[in-house]
Design a protein around this motif. Structure first.
Motif: not given
Lengths: 296, 433
Positions: A134-135, A141-144, A146-147
């Protein structure tokens, strides 16, 4: 302007951490054994596929626990496979480096074909626990998620590897072996076992990188090619054998690729090579490479 | 070595081989002149060269189009072949690399005596193969490469293009997307010939329909990390993101778009979506609107039987149902062999004339509209379907919802005819294998 620019800097740095993670195992083997392991990319891919297999094998266990298990077990299994490669390589030690290069290149081809035979050519996906998929919204701003997880894991692994090499007795032997293998042997240490261990660790690190990158790049038989090229470039850029050189070079490459992707997109892949040319032109031994006798 | 020397040298080599083998017949290739095989007791098999990727960016799709071609060949062989000759398919991996495509085409024609070449996904590879094929006059069916240039400026007398092209798909999708989603578009374009030409065509159609391209981001081939592009897309806040990204690149892009949940915050338009590129990814990864030329659950006569034949012929395949790539591979091969039968000869010019302007019924091709091969550009004009992900799948593989279908007349690439300059029949080497 700055508000627009800053996310790209952060994104570049996070990408750099992942690049550094990909290069770590490669760097370890080159630095200690002076072997350019061209199978690094295939072992990276194998890590992802073994993880895929284990995810299926442990089906039924809650996904969070399953993922943690896989993250620990898959690199171990690939590390064992790496030992096999090292055993095959022993006949090439002390001979023309080309033999080692050819052997690892052959291993890369064999592993890739094995992957095709066992898992097929089709793209596969690794399931992720809910907690890291998910994010998140930061500002507008949208970030993952998982990152963030991948970067945290990469940072953790980088620090752990550094501590292992710098602060443990085994790490000291590894460094000594890289510097003067004859002396290490004379002091009664088993150099063959040392090399076996280093190669296993290097391949396990390649496998971890493969598992970490799987949800970002996808899992395909030839995904390793995408890993081995930047890995090679990063260790040369950072200076062969320099741990922090590889990390800094990874961050630089990530930053350059990230920023060009945003502001000069058609240059984004080429940018890492241009950076490489620029650095190596003025500093042939890389950013943190040791001075050789020829430099005087 | 000039052409004459090449021919002489090749004749000498063939003659030597024939003598060495103690054979009564020899091969006097290549195809600068007409020649016929000496009739032996058993007719020589007809060799078809399959120039399909088994590795590289389009490896997965290459496997599927090969299965399609093989199915058509099997059907003919089961009936006794073509013109009383068994058909032999010879496949060589073109590796999604133009240089390999050239090498493979050259080898298949000059060494393996392939009568026809079939297969291509990457437009650079297709163009490379077609140049070699034209040099020898060998008919080449570009099965799945969809750059508008393939039937435009890079067209050839010997090349026939079987897939819908970027312009066809853009025509089918753009107007509707502007009306539903809005006028501000960002484009993500693969930085090579297919991407460039598809994007160029897309841009023209967007602007002609009152839309605006606020930014075009070039994506180098083999890009694996799209985070900087996706950040940029978020900052630009477009109504629509149009992608002309293919193969493994689009797979990586999809994963990252889904991770960021950007599939829910902007409308995504992917020019064409090849079945092998999304198979098995699950509906959550198949977002936006995209074009295709065929779907395995089209409610049309013959589709169920076609799918059943695939499953019977290829049991245990990872891709359990055929898609557009397989369909193109099958249809192209079948139509070529029908033309050979109708012409009563493998003579390339005779077969080319059979293919040019050929009409194919909707029923025969399992599509909604009749198709035809444009005699001016050699592109198959066929039904273009607009699809999106299926939120209510009837079965595991039912991942597309077909939104609408466009008549080929309405989505024709009008610029292709002006850009395409086919070589004359006289300038095309003639042969018969």
């Amino acid at each position: 302007m700055l508000a627009n620019f800053l996310p790209h800097v952060l994104n570049g740095l996070s990408l750099g951490l992942l690049f550094a993670l990909i290069a770590l195992g490669f760097m370890l083997i080159v630095g200690v054994m002076e072997v350019i392991n061209l199978a690094h990319g295939s072992l990276f891919a194998l890590g992802a596929y073994v993880a895929l297999f284990l995810m299926g094998f442990f089906d039924g266990i809650p996904i969070g626990i399953r993922y943690a298990l896989v993250l620990a077990l898959a690199p171990f299994l690939v590390g064992l496979f790496g030992m096999l490669i090292e055993l095959c390589m022993r006949r090439t030690y002390g001979k023309d480096p080309l033999y080692g290069l050819l052997l690892t290149f052959g291993a890369a081809l064999v592993i890739e074909e094995l992957i095709r035979v066992v898992w097929g050519s089709r793209e596969q996906q690794l399931k992720l626990p809910e907690a890291i998929s998910g994010a998140v919204l930061i500002g507008d701003l949208i970030y993952a998620k998982y990152r963030f997880f991948a970067c945290a894991l990469a940072s953790g692994l980088i620090v752990m590897l550094w501590l292992f090499i710098e602060k443990t007795r085994y790490g000291a032997i590894i460094k000594a072996g890289a510097h003067d293998s004859e002396m290490v042997r004379a002091l009664g240490y088993n150099l063959s076992r040392l090399r076996l261990g280093v190669f296993a660790l290097g391949t396990a690190l390649a496998a971890i990188a493969g598992i970490v990158m799987a949800p970002i790049w996808g899992i395909r038989p030839h995904v390793g090619v995408d890993a081995v090229v930047p890995a090679f470039l990063i260790i040369v850029l950072g200076g062969v054998g320099s741990f922090w050189g590889a990390v800094v070079a990874g961050l630089m490459v990530g930053l350059v690729v990230g920023l060009t992707g945003a502001y000069a997109s058609e240059w984004s892949l080429l940018s890492m090579y241009l950076l490489f040319i620029l650095v190596v032109t003025f500093r042939a031994r890389g950013l943190f490479g040791r001075k050789s006798a020829l430099d005087n | 070595m000039n052409d004459d020397n090449k021919v002489a040298s090749q004749k000498r080599r063939s003659l030597m081989q024939a003598i060495a083998a103690g054979s009564a017949t020899s091969f006097f290739g290549p195809w600068a002149v007409n020649h016929a095989w000496a009739q032996t007791a058993q007719k020589k098999p007809l060799v078809i060269g399959l120039t399909m990727d088994a590795s590289g960016q389009y490896g997965a799709s290459g496997v599927e189009e090969r299965l399609g071609a093989m199915m058509a060949i099997k059907e003919f062989n089961d009936k006794g072949g073509v013109l009383g000759r068994r058909i032999e398919a010879l496949h060589m991996d073109t590796e999604t690399t133009p240089a390999t495509g050239s090498r493979v085409a050259e080898r298949l024609i000059t060494r393996n005596e392939a009568a026809f070449l079939i297969g291509a996904l990457h437009s650079g590879v297709a163009n490379a193969i077609s140049q070699v094929a034209q040099k020898y006059g060998c008919i080449f069916l570009n099965t799945n490469s969809s750059s508008p240039t393939e039937a435009g400026k890079d067209c050839h007398r010997t090349k026939f293009v079987w897939d819908g092209n970027g312009t066809n798909f853009a025509h089918a999708i753009v107007k509707n997307a502007i009306a539903v989603n809005g006028k501000n578009w960002v484009m993500l374009t693969n930085d090579y010939v297919w991407g460039h030409n598809t994007a160029k065509s897309m841009r023209q159609i967007v602007e002609a329909n009152g839309g605006k391209i606020i930014e075009e981001l070039m994506v180098p081939q083999n890009t694996r990390d799209f985070s900087s592009y996706l950040l940029k897309v978020q900052q630009l806040k477009p109504n629509v993101v149009a992608t002309a990204v293919g193969g493994d690149d689009i797979k990586a892009l999809r994963q990252q778009v889904v991770q960021l949940k950007l599939n829910q915050s902007a409308a995504w338009v992917n020019n064409q979506q090849d079945w092998p590129d999304v198979y098995g990814l699950g509906p959550e990864s198949i977002f936006g609107v995209f074009g295709t030329t065929w779907y395995y659950r089209l409610d049309l006569p013959g589709v169920k039987e076609f799918v059943a034949a695939y499953q019977k012929q290829y049991p245990g395949m990872a891709i359990r149902n055929p898609g557009n790539v397989y369909h193109n591979g099958y249809m192209a091969t079948r139509e070529l062999l029908r033309c050979v039968e109708e012409a009563g000869t493998t003579n390339n010019i005779a077969v080319i004339k059979k293919l040019e302007g050929r009409k194919m019924s909707a029923l025969d091709r399992m599509q909604h509209h009749d198709a035809w091969i444009d005699p001016v550009t050699h592109q198959v004009q066929q039904t273009i379907y607009m699809a999106t992900y299926n939120s209510k799948p009837a079965e595991k593989d039912d991942i597309f919802t077909i939104l609408t279908q466009a008549d080929p007349k309405d989505v024709q690439d009008k610029d292709a005819a002006g850009a395409c300059k086919l070589e004359s029949y006289e300038a095309t080497p003639t042969y018969e294998v």
